[in-house]
Design a protein around this motif. Structure first.
Motif, PDB file in Angstrom:
ATOM      1  N   LEU A   1     -61.922  40.183   8.156  1.00 33.55           N
ATOM      2  CA  LEU A   1     -63.044  40.936   7.594  1.00 33.55           C
ATOM      3  C   LEU A   1     -63.253  40.590   6.117  1.00 33.55           C
ATOM      4  O   LEU A   1     -64.386  40.439   5.658  1.00 33.55           O
ATOM      5  CB  LEU A   1     -62.831  42.440   7.771  1.00 33.55           C
ATOM      6  CG  LEU A   1     -62.973  42.965   9.194  1.00 33.55           C
ATOM      7  CD1 LEU A   1     -62.501  44.414   9.283  1.00 33.55           C
ATOM      8  CD2 LEU A   1     -64.408  42.837   9.676  1.00 33.55           C
TER       9      LEU A   1
ATOM     10  N   VAL B   1     -70.927  45.142   9.364  1.00 32.32           N
ATOM     11  CA  VAL B   1     -69.558  44.653   9.154  1.00 32.32           C
ATOM     12  C   VAL B   1     -68.860  45.476   8.073  1.00 32.32           C
ATOM     13  O   VAL B   1     -67.684  45.810   8.202  1.00 32.32           O
ATOM     14  CB  VAL B   1     -69.563  43.146   8.801  1.00 32.32           C
ATOM     15  CG1 VAL B   1     -68.189  42.680   8.332  1.00 32.32           C
ATOM     16  CG2 VAL B   1     -70.027  42.327   9.994  1.00 32.32           C
TER      17      VAL B   1
ATOM     18  N   ARG C   1     -65.545  47.538   8.299  1.00 35.39           N
ATOM     19  CA  ARG C   1     -64.439  47.291   7.368  1.00 35.39           C
ATOM     20  C   ARG C   1     -63.919  48.592   6.758  1.00 35.39           C
ATOM     21  O   ARG C   1     -62.710  48.788   6.633  1.00 35.39           O
ATOM     22  CB  ARG C   1     -64.909  46.332   6.268  1.00 35.39           C
ATOM     23  CG  ARG C   1     -63.793  45.894   5.361  1.00 35.39           C
ATOM     24  CD  ARG C   1     -64.214  44.805   4.427  1.00 35.39           C
ATOM     25  NE  ARG C   1     -63.077  44.413   3.611  1.00 35.39           N
ATOM     26  CZ  ARG C   1     -63.139  43.581   2.622  1.00 35.39           C
ATOM     27  NH1 ARG C   1     -64.277  43.013   2.301  1.00 35.39           N
ATOM     28  NH2 ARG C   1     -62.064  43.286   1.925  1.00 35.39           N
TER      29      ARG C   1
END
Length: 187
Positions: A17, A62, A66
């Protein structure tokens, strides 16, 4: 290498990530710099911003992932050689980057949706405008976006320089942990 972080190392999910976000931000920054100078008749005049918007919105997802992952996989302990001020600055830099990234992504979305239109993500789906048509919002969001993006680049550069300082001068495992490498062998 474990999937999850432990007290000594980052796991593959956190490492993946981190680097996915880092390379995506660099790519979006480069594309953004390039596309602002495109002429109206340039083939990329519409394609560049479409890619920029789509990737930016996917990056938003994303980043949410995360942050969620960070709740379930706490960070490894600071290395014993790290000074208290280094640990504090590292935490401030990370949270600053997270905050600036969300400001950049939300302001980018507002630039594109200030006229009341939805924003398409690669033609797969669209995200509707949450503001409707708002005169002047595009300009305000654009100014905020530019300040946030340049702030991200400056702070991320300092972050990278700090990692290199730890690796080259302090000779500790700070950078090695984020690269998924084994700890250095102590003599």
């Amino acid at each position: 290498m474990p999937l999850r972080n432990d007290s000594q190392r980052y796991g593959w999910i956190s490492i993946s990530l981190h680097w996915l976000v880092a390379f995506t931000v660099i790519g979006l920054f480069a594309l953004g710099l390039w596309m602002v100078d495109l002429g109206y008749y340039d083939a990329w005049y519409r394609k560049g911003p479409d890619i920029h918007r789509s990737v930016g919105l996917l990056l938003f997802a994303v980043m949410l992932l995360r942050l969620l992952w960070r709740v379930f996989a706490p960070l490894p302990d600071a290395l014993p050689t790290h000074q208290r001020w280094e640990v504090l600055l590292a935490h401030l830099a990370h949270w600053g980057l997270y905050g600036l990234l969300f400001v950049a992504m939300v302001s980018g979305y507002l630039i594109s949706s200030a006229d009341g239109s939805s924003v398409s993500v690669f033609g797969w789906f669209s995200i509707p405008s949450v503001t409707g048509h708002r005169s002047g919002l595009e300009d305000i969001a654009g100014d905020i976006h530019e300040i946030a993006v340049w702030s991200i680049i400056v702070l991320a550069s300092l972050h990278a320089l700090a990692a290199l300082k730890h690796h080259i001068f302090d000779r500790d495992d700070t950078l090695r942990r984020m690269l998924g490498l084994s700890p250095r062998q102590t003599p």
